[in-house]
Write an enzyme that holds these catalytic residues in place. Structure first.
Site, PDB file in Angstrom:
ATOM      1  N   HIS A 282      14.090 -38.075 -10.433  1.00  0.00           N
ATOM      2  CA  HIS A 282      13.453 -38.345  -9.418  1.00  0.00           C
ATOM      3  C   HIS A 282      12.084 -37.693  -9.120  1.00  0.00           C
ATOM      4  CE1 HIS A 282      17.091 -39.979  -7.534  1.00  0.00           C
ATOM      5  NE2 HIS A 282      17.744 -39.116  -8.067  1.00  0.00           N
TER       6      HIS A 282
ATOM      7  N   CYS B  38       1.002  -1.189   0.183  1.00  0.00           N
ATOM      8  CA  CYS B  38      -0.139  -0.125   0.006  1.00  0.00           C
ATOM      9  C   CYS B  38       0.839   1.356   0.153  1.00  0.00           C
ATOM     10  CB  CYS B  38      -0.963  -0.095   1.152  1.00  0.00           C
ATOM     11  SG  CYS B  38      -1.950  -1.503   1.524  1.00  0.00           S
TER      12      CYS B  38
ATOM     13  N   LYS C 186       5.288  -4.616  -4.878  1.00  0.00           N
ATOM     14  CA  LYS C 186       6.580  -4.381  -4.899  1.00  0.00           C
ATOM     15  C   LYS C 186       7.567  -4.638  -3.474  1.00  0.00           C
ATOM     16  CE  LYS C 186      10.714  -3.401  -6.669  1.00  0.00           C
ATOM     17  NZ  LYS C 186      11.255  -4.498  -7.475  1.00  0.00           N
TER      18      LYS C 186
ATOM     19  N   ASN D 186      -1.195   1.971   6.084  1.00  0.00           N
ATOM     20  CA  ASN D 186      -0.471   0.773   5.625  1.00  0.00           C
ATOM     21  C   ASN D 186      -0.335  -0.139   6.833  1.00  0.00           C
ATOM     22  OD1 ASN D 186      -0.489   1.924   3.331  1.00  0.00           O
ATOM     23  ND2 ASN D 186       1.931   2.507   3.137  1.00  0.00           N
ATOM     24  N   GLY D 187      -0.267  -1.390   6.608  1.00  0.00           N
ATOM     25  CA  GLY D 187       0.131  -2.384   7.689  1.00  0.00           C
ATOM     26  C   GLY D 187      -1.026  -3.195   7.993  1.00  0.00           C
TER      27      GLY D 187
ATOM     28  N   GLU E 264       5.910 -14.741 -12.278  1.00  0.00           N
ATOM     29  CA  GLU E 264       5.612 -13.481 -11.750  1.00  0.00           C
ATOM     30  C   GLU E 264       4.899 -12.583 -12.969  1.00  0.00           C
ATOM     31  OE1 GLU E 264       8.157 -11.465  -8.197  1.00  0.00           O
ATOM     32  OE2 GLU E 264       9.344 -12.112 -10.364  1.00  0.00           O
TER      33      GLU E 264
ATOM     34  N   GLU F 178      15.405 -18.487  -9.942  1.00  0.00           N
ATOM     35  CA  GLU F 178      15.188 -17.129 -10.386  1.00  0.00           C
ATOM     36  C   GLU F 178      14.636 -17.034 -11.619  1.00  0.00           C
ATOM     37  OE1 GLU F 178      14.677 -12.940  -9.982  1.00  0.00           O
ATOM     38  OE2 GLU F 178      14.808 -14.761  -8.610  1.00  0.00           O
TER      39      GLU F 178
ATOM     40  N   TRP G 236      -3.465  -2.445  -1.343  1.00  0.00           N
ATOM     41  CA  TRP G 236      -3.475  -3.880  -1.836  1.00  0.00           C
ATOM     42  C   TRP G 236      -4.290  -4.721  -0.753  1.00  0.00           C
ATOM     43  CZ3 TRP G 236      -0.742  -8.074   0.201  1.00  0.00           C
ATOM     44  CH2 TRP G 236      -0.375  -9.228  -0.617  1.00  0.00           C
TER      45      TRP G 236
ATOM     46  N   ARG H  68       4.146  -0.299  -6.551  1.00  0.00           N
ATOM     47  CA  ARG H  68       3.999  -0.970  -5.180  1.00  0.00           C
ATOM     48  C   ARG H  68       3.196  -2.106  -5.322  1.00  0.00           C
ATOM     49  NH1 ARG H  68       6.650   1.865  -0.773  1.00  0.00           N
ATOM     50  NH2 ARG H  68       5.439   0.917   0.714  1.00  0.00           N
TER      51      ARG H  68
ATOM     52  N   LYS I 105      10.606 -15.384 -12.243  1.00  0.00           N
ATOM     53  CA  LYS I 105      10.296 -14.021 -13.068  1.00  0.00           C
ATOM     54  C   LYS I 105       9.193 -14.361 -14.220  1.00  0.00           C
ATOM     55  CE  LYS I 105      12.799 -11.222 -11.324  1.00  0.00           C
ATOM     56  NZ  LYS I 105      12.164 -11.947 -10.215  1.00  0.00           N
TER      57      LYS I 105
END
Length: 608
Positions: free
Chosen positions: A504, A2, A603, A97-98, A488, A481, A72, A27, A485
């Protein structure tokens, strides 16, 4: 996550609030809103979707005092009724925020007291709490302070009152918040980038600070209630550094900024003839001399950087290294070792899980702590005993690129410092590593020149729904990674495995519709990797191989080779990351997704 912007001025603050929100869009958010004080009343505008829609709805809104927010969703679905700001009885407006952990008990109590809740959020309890104190006749500052004593959780808040047109109250605990100092006007924001159009003078608030802000003055009170001063700093972030320029997306821009980000991060060592512990802080030499192991704590992309570093630290420096996901570390029983160096990694330095993990480590008796971070005044940097700033510059795209690369650079420097201190680095080896580091920006630029070929390669992923990434040894974390990406920003389901694990279980997934992407450096595990690739082809799998020179992997039907310009030895993971970033970017373009602001993601993850 947020975003918060607030302003008190002589002029109309609505354009300031809206531009600030636009600069915080990176964000991640699902709704936006603002409230201004206008002629003794609160005027509120909210919307779901992008800030652009809020801007359209706000054309007739004006006021000299206001707060704004991008949300968010945590409590309650994305909707206009759950969007901030929240108000109480048309008198108190709040952005937050939080997460308020005890909001349910507070909501029950406030409902019994006659307050009507119109949202599903935890934030609305703050507005009603402040109102309940304010109507007793105390000042807005005292009403906010009294309310904060009842809250359990993390917060950064901004509060205004309809009958108080020149005062903004803010506070933070566990979520970032800063003040901007103007000429005859003052501001608050959760990120300095939101304030760049109006001021470069900022004050980074500390845990528990409560601030009374007016147009011409401000007063800061610490967690104990004492009036204090915090230093005013001049932000080094420029407007140009957060503008898109000639690039199509911020992610593309930030991928191309990586050579410069690496050079900036290496500035302290590139002109030196040797590597010294002091680059990690004045106390680093003494601290490093006392340690016998490393514990790296991080989340997401930063966790992958830690996994790479484990190979470097154990092989080059000869020091035992453990890497843990920060969000898991503090919820298990661990055996603390006071001789362990705890290294925390974060782009923003405000990652809630990583902060909490570091606090937990300190509480267990770990007093050797190092933060590797991109933001100088972040909470993580202030909390750790030692620090290293990665100097990646602002990173707007949600999917981290240059922050990850510069974390790897910082971790390699840490490896060399520890290796030297432990007498495992000869003068000749030190010079070889320094030469490789100085060459790294140029080597990175050569990899970026592959962009047109990778864009063409990405066309073959347009109709794919799953992908498998393979790597061995030092490059297995790079496969992780690459998979992260791709998922995402393109929403293709992707997984990564050590190539030796194929037989396996994961080999059962391989068929003509499952592209398999492999990192193939010319190292000691190359022949092992080739055997794993043959296993994929034998099952009809389509291979996309990012190969160093002289690997002798032939391009043929079903095997697509992307030739890397050179082999970089221990620094190879850095170079091999870049084509996987570009692949994810161009696949996302094929899929038509929102590259910079992928769905459901944020973000800066400032809540647990």
């Amino acid at each position: 996550m947020c975003g918060i912007v607030g302003a008190v001025a002589q002029r109309n603050v609505v354009p300031i609030l809206l531009e600030g929100l636009q600069r915080l869009e990176y964000r991640g958010y699902d709704s936006a809103g603002l409230v201004v004080v206008r002629e003794g009343e609160l005027e509120r505008v909210r919307s779901t979707g992008r800030v652009a829609e809020l801007t359209e709805r706000s054309v007739n809104t004006a006021g000299t005092l206001g707060i704004a927010h991008t949300r968010w969703a945590t409590h309650g679905v994305p909707s206009e009724r759950n969007a901030h700001p929240h108000v109480s009885k048309s008198l108190i407006g709040v952005v937050h925020n939080g997460i308020i952990e005890n909001y349910e008990s507070l909501r029950t109590r406030l409902t019994a007291a006659g307050y009507e809740f119109t949202s599903d959020t935890d934030t609305e309890v703050i507005a009603h709490l402040v109102h309940s104190h304010y109507v007793t006749g105390v000042s807005l500052l005292e009403a906010v302070r009294a309310s904060l004593t009842e809250l359990v959780g993390a917060y950064a808040i901004g509060v205004v009152a309809a009958d108080n047109p020149d005062q903004l109250i803010c506070s933070r605990r566990g979520s970032p918040l800063l003040m901007g100092i103007g000429i005859g006007e003052n501001f608050i924001a959760s990120d300095v980038s939101a304030l760049l159009p109006v001021t470069s003078k900022v004050i980074y608030l500390e845990e528990g600070d409560v601030v009374e802000i007016e147009r011409l003055s401000y007063r800061i009170y610490n967690a104990a209630g004492a009036l204090i001063e915090r230093p005013v700093q001049i932000s080094e972030i420029s407007n140009e550094s957060v503008s898109l320029g000639n690039y199509r997306h911020y992610m593309q821009k930030e991928i191309h900024e990586q050579p410069q980000a690496i050079a900036d991060t290496l500035e302290s060592v590139c002109n030196s003839q040797s590597i010294v512990p002091g680059i990690f802080g004045a106390e680093a030499a003494a601290s490093f001399a006392q340690i016998d192991s490393i514990l790296i704590l991080a989340c997401g992309t930063s966790y992958h950087a830690g996994l790479v570093a484990r190979y470097w630290l154990e092989e080059i420096a000869g020091i035992q290294c453990t890497v843990e996901i920060a969000s898991e570390y503090r919820y298990r029983t661990s055996v603390p070792n006071p001789k362990t160096l705890v290294v925390v990694l974060s782009q923003s330095g405000e990652t809630a899980d990583t902060q909490a993990a570091l606090n937990h480590a300190i509480a267990l008796g770990h007093h050797h702590t190092l933060a590797i971070c991109n933001v100088p005044e972040s909470a993580l940097v202030r909390l750790a005993k030692l620090r290293f700033l990665t100097r990646a510059g602002p990173e707007i795209g949600v999917a981290s690129t240059k922050a990850f690369i510069t974390q790897l650079v910082a971790l390699f420097l840490l490896t060399l410092v520890l290796a030297k201190q432990r007498n495992r680095l000869t003068p000749e080896s030190e010079q070889e590593h320094l030469h490789a580091l100085r060459h790294l920006p140029a080597a990175t630029q050569k990899v970026l020149n592959l962009e047109p070929k990778i864009a063409k390669l990405a066309e073959q992923f347009a109709n794919k729904h799953h992908a498998l990434f393979l790597g061995r040894g030092l490059h297995y974390p790079i496969a992780l990674e690459g998979a992260l990406k791709l998922k995402e920003i393109s929403y293709i389901h992707a997984e990564a495995y050590p190539a030796g694990e194929l037989k396996h279980g994961p080999l059962a997934l391989v068929d003509k519709d499952m592209p398999v992407i492999s990192v193939a450096p010319n190292d000691v595990l190359l022949e092992k990797l080739k055997s794993n690739l043959h296993e994929v082809r034998a099952r009809g799998g389509e291979l996309y191989v990012f190969a160093d020179a002289d690997t002798h992997i032939r391009e043929e039907d079903g095997v697509h080779i992307m030739q890397m310009p050179e082999h970089a030895g221990y620094l190879s993971p850095i170079l091999h990351t870049i084509p996987l970033q570009l692949l994810a970017y161009y696949v996302a373009l094929q899929k038509g997704t929102d590259v910079d602001k992928p769905r459901n993601l944020a973000k800066s993850v400032t809540v647990e």
